[in-house]
Design a protein around this motif. Sequence first.
Motif, PDB file in Angstrom:
ATOM      1  N   GLY A 186     -30.064  50.265  82.737  1.00 17.79           N
ATOM      2  CA  GLY A 186     -31.213  49.400  82.580  1.00 17.79           C
ATOM      3  C   GLY A 186     -31.532  48.617  83.846  1.00 17.79           C
ATOM      4  O   GLY A 186     -32.688  48.565  84.288  1.00 17.79           O
ATOM      5  N   ILE A 187     -30.513  48.009  84.454  1.00 20.61           N
ATOM      6  CA  ILE A 187     -30.745  47.228  85.674  1.00 20.61           C
ATOM      7  C   ILE A 187     -31.336  48.104  86.770  1.00 20.61           C
ATOM      8  O   ILE A 187     -32.307  47.719  87.450  1.00 20.61           O
ATOM      9  CB  ILE A 187     -29.434  46.578  86.150  1.00 20.61           C
ATOM     10  CG1 ILE A 187     -29.012  45.471  85.181  1.00 20.61           C
ATOM     11  CG2 ILE A 187     -29.603  45.992  87.560  1.00 20.61           C
ATOM     12  CD1 ILE A 187     -27.664  44.864  85.490  1.00 20.61           C
ATOM     13  N   ARG A 188     -30.769  49.277  86.978  1.00 16.88           N
ATOM     14  CA  ARG A 188     -31.280  50.162  88.036  1.00 16.88           C
ATOM     15  C   ARG A 188     -32.738  50.537  87.781  1.00 16.88           C
ATOM     16  O   ARG A 188     -33.553  50.587  88.708  1.00 16.88           O
ATOM     17  CB  ARG A 188     -30.394  51.410  88.144  1.00 16.88           C
ATOM     18  CG  ARG A 188     -29.036  51.158  88.778  1.00 16.88           C
ATOM     19  CD  ARG A 188     -28.324  52.455  89.115  1.00 16.88           C
ATOM     20  NE  ARG A 188     -27.877  53.149  87.914  1.00 16.88           N
ATOM     21  CZ  ARG A 188     -26.663  52.980  87.363  1.00 16.88           C
ATOM     22  NH1 ARG A 188     -25.800  52.148  87.904  1.00 16.88           N
ATOM     23  NH2 ARG A 188     -26.325  53.648  86.276  1.00 16.88           N
ATOM     24  N   HIS A 189     -33.068  50.794  86.514  1.00 13.85           N
ATOM     25  CA  HIS A 189     -34.447  51.191  86.210  1.00 13.85           C
ATOM     26  C   HIS A 189     -35.403  50.013  86.374  1.00 13.85           C
ATOM     27  O   HIS A 189     -36.489  50.165  86.959  1.00 13.85           O
ATOM     28  CB  HIS A 189     -34.545  51.752  84.795  1.00 13.85           C
ATOM     29  CG  HIS A 189     -35.898  52.294  84.473  1.00 13.85           C
ATOM     30  ND1 HIS A 189     -36.358  53.499  84.960  1.00 13.85           N
ATOM     31  CD2 HIS A 189     -36.925  51.772  83.745  1.00 13.85           C
ATOM     32  CE1 HIS A 189     -37.594  53.714  84.538  1.00 13.85           C
ATOM     33  NE2 HIS A 189     -37.957  52.682  83.796  1.00 13.85           N
ATOM     34  N   PHE A 190     -35.039  48.853  85.861  1.00 14.42           N
ATOM     35  CA  PHE A 190     -35.919  47.689  85.950  1.00 14.42           C
ATOM     36  C   PHE A 190     -36.179  47.309  87.407  1.00 14.42           C
ATOM     37  O   PHE A 190     -37.263  46.843  87.757  1.00 14.42           O
ATOM     38  CB  PHE A 190     -35.321  46.507  85.200  1.00 14.42           C
ATOM     39  CG  PHE A 190     -35.154  46.734  83.723  1.00 14.42           C
ATOM     40  CD1 PHE A 190     -36.117  47.400  82.997  1.00 14.42           C
ATOM     41  CD2 PHE A 190     -34.020  46.274  83.053  1.00 14.42           C
ATOM     42  CE1 PHE A 190     -35.974  47.624  81.627  1.00 14.42           C
ATOM     43  CE2 PHE A 190     -33.863  46.482  81.692  1.00 14.42           C
ATOM     44  CZ  PHE A 190     -34.829  47.152  80.980  1.00 14.42           C
ATOM     45  N   ALA A 191     -35.166  47.517  88.264  1.00  6.86           N
ATOM     46  CA  ALA A 191     -35.326  47.177  89.676  1.00  6.86           C
ATOM     47  C   ALA A 191     -36.242  48.152  90.401  1.00  6.86           C
ATOM     48  O   ALA A 191     -36.870  47.795  91.401  1.00  6.86           O
ATOM     49  CB  ALA A 191     -33.957  47.144  90.361  1.00  6.86           C
ATOM     50  N   ASP A 192     -36.357  49.377  89.896  1.00  7.95           N
ATOM     51  CA  ASP A 192     -37.101  50.424  90.598  1.00  7.95           C
ATOM     52  C   ASP A 192     -38.488  50.670  90.031  1.00  7.95           C
ATOM     53  O   ASP A 192     -39.366  51.169  90.729  1.00  7.95           O
ATOM     54  CB  ASP A 192     -36.288  51.727  90.568  1.00  7.95           C
ATOM     55  CG  ASP A 192     -36.838  52.782  91.508  1.00  7.95           C
ATOM     56  OD1 ASP A 192     -37.132  52.449  92.679  1.00  7.95           O
ATOM     57  OD2 ASP A 192     -36.970  53.945  91.086  1.00  7.95           O
ATOM     58  N   ASN A 193     -38.685  50.339  88.763  1.00  8.45           N
ATOM     59  CA  ASN A 193     -39.951  50.627  88.088  1.00  8.45           C
ATOM     60  C   ASN A 193     -40.864  49.406  88.169  1.00  8.45           C
ATOM     61  O   ASN A 193     -40.546  48.344  87.624  1.00  8.45           O
ATOM     62  CB  ASN A 193     -39.686  50.992  86.628  1.00  8.45           C
ATOM     63  CG  ASN A 193     -40.932  51.463  85.906  1.00  8.45           C
ATOM     64  OD1 ASN A 193     -42.053  51.178  86.316  1.00  8.45           O
ATOM     65  ND2 ASN A 193     -40.746  52.178  84.806  1.00  8.45           N
TER      66      ASN A 193
END
Length: 352
Positions: A20-27
């Motif tokens: 989740g953290i990786r996605h929220f940071a990239d999207n």
Amino acid sequence: MPEKTYRVIQWMTGDVGQVGIRHFADNPVFDLVGVLVHTPEKVGKDAGDIVGIAPTGVITTDDVESITALDADCVFYTPVIMDVDTVCRLLRSGKNVVTTSGFFHPSPDFAADAEKIRAACEDGGTSFHGGGIHPGYAGDILPLTLSRVMNRIDAIHVYEVVDVLKDAPIDHIDWMGFGKDKDKFLTEPTILGLGQPFFAQSMHMIADGLGVTIDEVTAAEVGVATAVADIPHDEGVIPKGTVAAQRHQWTAWVGGRPLITLHAIYVTAGPDGLEPAWDWGETRYEIVIEGDPATELTLKGVRRADGTMSHPGYDWTAMGAINAIPDVCDAPPGWLNHLDLGLIRPRGLVRR
């Protein structure tokens, strides 16, 4: 740039929360505004440091009060076990909650908790939604999607096959009972057996989608295969003669006949290493619908050029829920199951 962004809080940073953290940071559709952690060594760090990406500017905390007080559109709640009172508090605070923690469909097993959640949604003007991979996608959304092309359905089978040593965390060896004496294993509660109410949600969702009512859900006798020889792994060995594979099966009966059967097969060796010599093949989800026309669908990872394949289970678990966040935030208040949301419109997935 997206027309609308959603402020999100990541609640816990285990395997699913880190996705989740990786996605929220990239999207660009999402703005990560807070991260709650549990273990002391994670407190006070940049969220990016925990998941191995560039700094996010969001510093982790274990202070539930401060996180709950944050202004956010949604909490992505990912503990293994859901605390209903905590989720209800978040909902009453004005934050929508999307979770992978087991509650996907308001089946009879969760009727009391469903009423608590609905009441909290009403009080906070918020929405609640559960997603994941199984249950929450492979065993419910995919069968219903596949049923769209059917003329008649006689029976639905959902197979979850997991090669544990290749495609699961090493802690699955102990907590799933691998390496136990066979007789001891068969006389004690099992992790998968205790999970029947959660998997039964998938059955109820399929039944609701097909317009039928489940009479009862029954469990077949657990099947076991033992190790032909010692099976080594990174933290020890599964001794010869002990449990090295297990099969669980639950069936939903409709109108006096079996309609939906879920099969969970977890193995630690190929057929040459098991007695009996089970051969279930590679890790995958497989949906088989008996009827007219008989139809099958398989979901699995992609094999690389070198012949290897990794099972993206945690990524699927996280993204199956995360991609619903915008639709959940924009929907009317209440417990929103997959049937309520309809076809999810993932946002921000096509990016540079």
